[in-house]
Design an enzyme around this catalytic site. Sequence first.
Site, short mmCIF file in Angstrom:
data_model
loop_
_atom_site.label_atom_id
_atom_site.label_comp_id
_atom_site.label_asym_id
_atom_site.label_seq_id
_atom_site.Cartn_x
_atom_site.Cartn_y
_atom_site.Cartn_z
N GLY A 149 0.74 -1.10 0.01
CA GLY A 149 -0.10 -0.09 -0.05
C GLY A 149 0.91 1.39 0.16
N GLY A 170 1.26 4.97 1.91
CA GLY A 170 1.02 5.70 2.79
C GLY A 170 1.21 7.28 2.58
CG PHE A 177 4.91 10.87 5.87
CD1 PHE A 177 4.99 12.08 5.46
CD2 PHE A 177 4.06 10.72 6.89
CE1 PHE A 177 4.38 13.35 6.08
CE2 PHE A 177 3.50 11.74 7.43
CZ PHE A 177 3.78 13.12 7.32
NE ARG A 225 6.12 3.80 -4.53
CZ ARG A 225 5.58 3.66 -5.52
NH1 ARG A 225 5.15 2.41 -5.91
NH2 ARG A 225 5.47 4.46 -6.50
CE LYS A 259 3.40 3.94 7.79
NZ LYS A 259 2.27 3.53 8.49
CG ASP A 308 -6.93 8.79 15.17
OD1 ASP A 308 -8.29 8.94 14.99
OD2 ASP A 308 -6.13 9.07 14.38
CE LYS A 333 -8.96 7.76 11.84
NZ LYS A 333 -8.87 8.95 11.36
CG ASN A 361 -6.33 4.79 12.71
OD1 ASN A 361 -5.83 5.13 11.41
ND2 ASN A 361 -6.75 5.68 13.58
CG ASP A 412 -3.15 5.53 13.57
OD1 ASP A 412 -3.26 6.30 14.70
OD2 ASP A 412 -2.84 6.02 12.51
CB THR A 423 -11.49 11.96 11.34
OG1 THR A 423 -11.42 11.39 10.18
CG2 THR A 423 -10.78 11.12 12.21
#
Length: 414
Positions: free
Chosen positions: A154, A156, A158, A160, A177, A271, A273, A276, A289, A307
């Site tokens: 995937g 992100g 900042f 890959r 990451k 956070d 949700k 994440n 997350d 959010t």
Amino acid sequence: MATVGSVTRQIAALELSNKPSGSTTASTRPPFHSKQSSQTNVAKLLTKYAAPNPPHASAFGSKLSKAATGPTIPHPHPTTSKIRPLNTNAPTPGATTSLDIGNYDGGLELENEKRGEKISGDAAQELALDSSSAQTSPTREWSLHDFDMGRPLGKGKFGRVYMVRTKAEPKYILALKTLYKSEIVAGKVEKQIRREIEIQQNLRHPNVLRLYGYFHDEKRIFLMLEFAGKGELYKQLSKFGCFSEKRSSRYIDQMADALSYLHSKHVIHRDIKPENLLLGLNGELKIADFGWSVHAPGNRRRTMCGTLDYLPPEMVEGKEHNEKVDYWALGVLTYEFLIGNPPFEDRKSVNNTYRRIMRVDLRFPPGMSAEVKDLIARLLQHEPQDRILLTEVLRHPWIVKYRPKGCNRGSEAY
Ligand code: AMP
């Protein structure tokens, strides 16, 4: 040069959270509703609030060293190591060699040419992140050459994420990451990233994504993450619209256990949700997350308003808040798993969402069991101290009913 450990201690001193669970956190924020139009403020507000234990508190307690008894990655540079001998903080990945890591697309090199710039000065020092030189829990020395690159997992905000395998036996599989330093500096999130890396690396729980180590080069930071084989939970929720009570109950059981663990380490997530959360190879939930990542377009919630749906009344009002913000979010999450939308969502107006949160305007559509309605209502209490405790969540009939036989929650196994 400041180390991750020293910076974290400074942050911890400034930002506290070393109080025992149940203590409140001083907040000087103005009322939240007056700032709703600013994404920056929302982002700041949503920045995970967490700080590690004091440095002398044996780096997250004895449970952790107990947990780190799995297989260890052999040292890739045994003769050049500048760190202490192997210890219990050495990476202990769970996924093993039998998986196919897929084909590498050369994306890291292509991206590295186009993206990001070398940074210098204080920022360069701040982002010279290397788990082999971390003071509190050093791991081994790593570089990109130590991995066979596999398929992209995937993108992100900042950089890959790739599936990789360690070259050294016994070849472990990880998610690697990338974070571009210049983009971190541009986003002014250097400190947040340092803090979160330090926290993440010291957490050991089956439902919290492990960070095994990290290293850097001139332009990038690389995080060696536990590979979450079944990907994003949010994708599953989008695909199916909602989950059955059984599936939801099993996820909430794991969430309650993981949050209970985090809170016992004085870490408040703030956070929680669906975006994440990742899923492990066996479909187990992983809180994943780091606070600075963004999913690929279309995969994330539509706007920042979405959010806001997870904010508890005390944060909406800009009041003091504590770990009970996560209890509230757990109630919202339970509802969203079952219904497909968070309970206070108002797509037309952010103000209405705030108002509904403040009034705890909770409406249950038909078809939900009395047991789950009871649990949600007990979590979504306006007053933080009235929310059902996580230990009670783990004993709640709706959770116990669906828990697989032989699963021992709240044990000392971690
Ligand atoms: P992030 O930058 O964390 O948002 O990651 C971008 C994407 O990479 C995510 O949406 C996931 O699909 C994937 N990804 C990130 N971390 C992992 C992991 N540990 N295991 C598997 N996939 C991951």
